[in-house]
Enzyme design. Structure first.
Site, short mmCIF file in Angstrom:
data_model
loop_
_atom_site.label_atom_id
_atom_site.label_comp_id
_atom_site.label_asym_id
_atom_site.label_seq_id
_atom_site.Cartn_x
_atom_site.Cartn_y
_atom_site.Cartn_z
N ASN A 207 -9.07 -117.50 45.95
CA ASN A 207 -9.45 -118.24 44.75
C ASN A 207 -8.56 -119.47 44.66
O ASN A 207 -7.66 -119.67 45.49
CB ASN A 207 -9.33 -117.35 43.51
N ASP A 275 -10.49 -109.53 42.72
CA ASP A 275 -10.96 -108.25 42.19
C ASP A 275 -11.52 -107.36 43.29
O ASP A 275 -11.44 -106.14 43.20
CB ASP A 275 -12.03 -108.49 41.13
N PRO A 303 -7.11 -102.52 43.69
CA PRO A 303 -6.36 -101.90 42.59
C PRO A 303 -6.03 -102.94 41.54
O PRO A 303 -5.78 -104.11 41.88
CB PRO A 303 -5.08 -101.39 43.28
N ILE A 305 -3.34 -104.24 39.54
CA ILE A 305 -1.88 -104.08 39.61
C ILE A 305 -1.30 -104.02 38.20
O ILE A 305 -0.48 -103.15 37.89
CB ILE A 305 -1.27 -105.26 40.42
N LYS A 337 -8.91 -107.19 26.67
CA LYS A 337 -8.22 -106.97 27.96
C LYS A 337 -6.85 -106.32 27.76
O LYS A 337 -6.44 -105.45 28.50
CB LYS A 337 -8.08 -108.31 28.69
#
Ligand code: C5P
Length: 397
Positions: A207, A275, A303, A305, A337
């Site tokens: 990204n 992701d 995962p 993190i 979130k």
């Protein structure tokens, strides 16, 4: 700071005027400052104003020291608890990196066995020039500490990294070098940069994260005296000085590095972790098979993190901070979130392309905690980092 002896080398550059304020800030904290003014530095500030503020003799070049009975250059370089170079020009950095000793300042820097903190100040192109960046890497490898340069408008009319750190930031870096900042004795973990998820040995998914915010944050935490472990993916900005750098590529490597770095008092997850990874990554380079049919990539979830560490039953850092880059309903999404991941704070930012935040030098954030949402005015990523580091220090106090 009280009773500390600082040898301050003032190089040539418009930022030399800030060295006068730095002397004042240091002496009012009880430090004693022995000033050394380079020939170029004396073009910008006068020996008289420097010595008046320091309340001490100013050394201007090697010939001052021909009277070895007074204080020879070797002795002068050794009596300090810390040598500070502010401003450090590209030329001074080059001399230091090359081990040259052709004037008093460079001779002192070569002769010393004391730690050195450098506050660079120069035109943005001079700072980003490969030669200066090579010298920076060499000096960092030699254990030289750095503070700044900051991003911003420059006296030469250009914009970008090259402005000398502000006097109070230099004071904070000096305190950190003496192990006396508000985060002294604390261990803080920072993740930063993107992750690269391999498709085959030569291709990957990534990204656009530059690592700028995570890097600024690690630097700001270190400046407050923290021991910082900086776990970074392949970022485009170089890691800061004075931190332990752990380089990783993939999300799974990042998780392993984070777990290996625990325990920590606080952990800040600024990395833009992929992701998904390619579940069927090839062991050798994928080839076109002539059928015209592209290969089908299968994905597996990486995962999380931040959530893994925030939800640990044992050994959870007492403050866990996540970031949330959102493009709409920023506060709602970030609040959700925070709950979902189980972290203490979420630093939310609006990364719609028109904000110019992703990959840019500025950030506009909302800090979401148990107390609610607090929106900060738009400021540089360095300023966000310093404000956030100060809040982390407060929370851990
Ligand atoms: O879920 P999202 O990616 O938006 O969450 C962003 C936050 O979670 C950031 O703090 C990021 O560093 C962290 N994160 C992580 N591991 C992942 C995904 C995100 O630590 N796999």
């Amino acid at each position: 700071m009280l009773g500390k002896r600082i040898l301050l080398i003032i190089g040539g550059g418009i930022a030399a005027y800030k060295a006068l304020d730095l002397i004042r800030r240091l002496t009012e904290r009880g430090a004693s400052v022995t000033p050394v003014l380079t020939k170029a530095g004396a073009e910008f500030v006068t020996p008289l104003s420097v010595s008046a503020l320091a309340g001490a003799k100013v050394y201007t070049d090697l010939f001052d020291l021909t009277d070895e009975a007074e204080m020879g250059h070797i002795q002068l370089s050794r009596v300090a608890d810390l040598i500070v170079v502010a401003p450090a020009t590209a030329d001074l950095m080059a001399k230091m990196a090359g081990g040259r000793a052709d004037d008093l300042a460079s001779t002192l820097l070569l002769a010393t066995d004391t730690r050195v903190l450098v506050a660079p100040a120069m035109n943005v192109r001079m700072w980003t020039h490969p030669a200066t960046q090579r010298n920076l890497a060499t000096l960092q490898g030699d254990g030289v500490l750095f503070v700044g340069p900051n991003d911003g408008a420059m006296a030469c009319g250009e914009f970008g990294p090259g402005r000398m750190a502000e006097p109070l930031e230099i004071v904070a870096a000096i305190e950190a070098a003496f192990g006396s900042g508000p985060l002294a004795g604390r261990h803080v973990l920072v993740t930063s940069g993107p992750t690269h998820e391999p498709i085959d040995p030569v291709r990957y998914i990534a990204n656009r994260s530059s690592g700028a915010q995570g890097t600024a944050l690690a630097a700001a935490l270190a400046a407050l005296g923290a021991r910082v472990t900086f776990v970074t993916g392949p970022a485009t900005v170089p890691p800061p000085a004075g931190v332990t750098v752990v380089r990783v590529e993939t999300a799974r490597e990042m998780l392993a590095a984070v777990e290996a770095a625990l325990p920590a008092d606080a952990a800040v997850f600024a990395a833009a972790v992929a992701d998904w990874r390619v579940a069927n990554a090839a062991g050798s380079k994928m080839k076109k098979d002539g059928s015209g049919k592209p290969p089908a990539l299968e994905f597996a979830e990486n995962p999380d993190i931040l959530a893994t560490i925030a939800q640990r039953k044992t050994g959870r850092p007492s403050l866990v901070v996540g970031f949330a880059a959102e493009t709409d309903a920023v506060i709602d999404h970030a609040t959700a979130k925070r709950a979902r991941k189980g972290c203490d704070w979420i630093v939310a930012n609006d990364v719609r392309p028109e904000t110019g935040i992703m990959g840019g030098t500025e950030n506009a954030i909302t800090l979401i905690s148990a107390e609610g949402a607090e929106t900060w005015p738009r400021m540089t990523k360095d300023q966000v980092a310093r404000k956030l580091a100060a809040r982390i220090a407060e929370a851990l106090a």
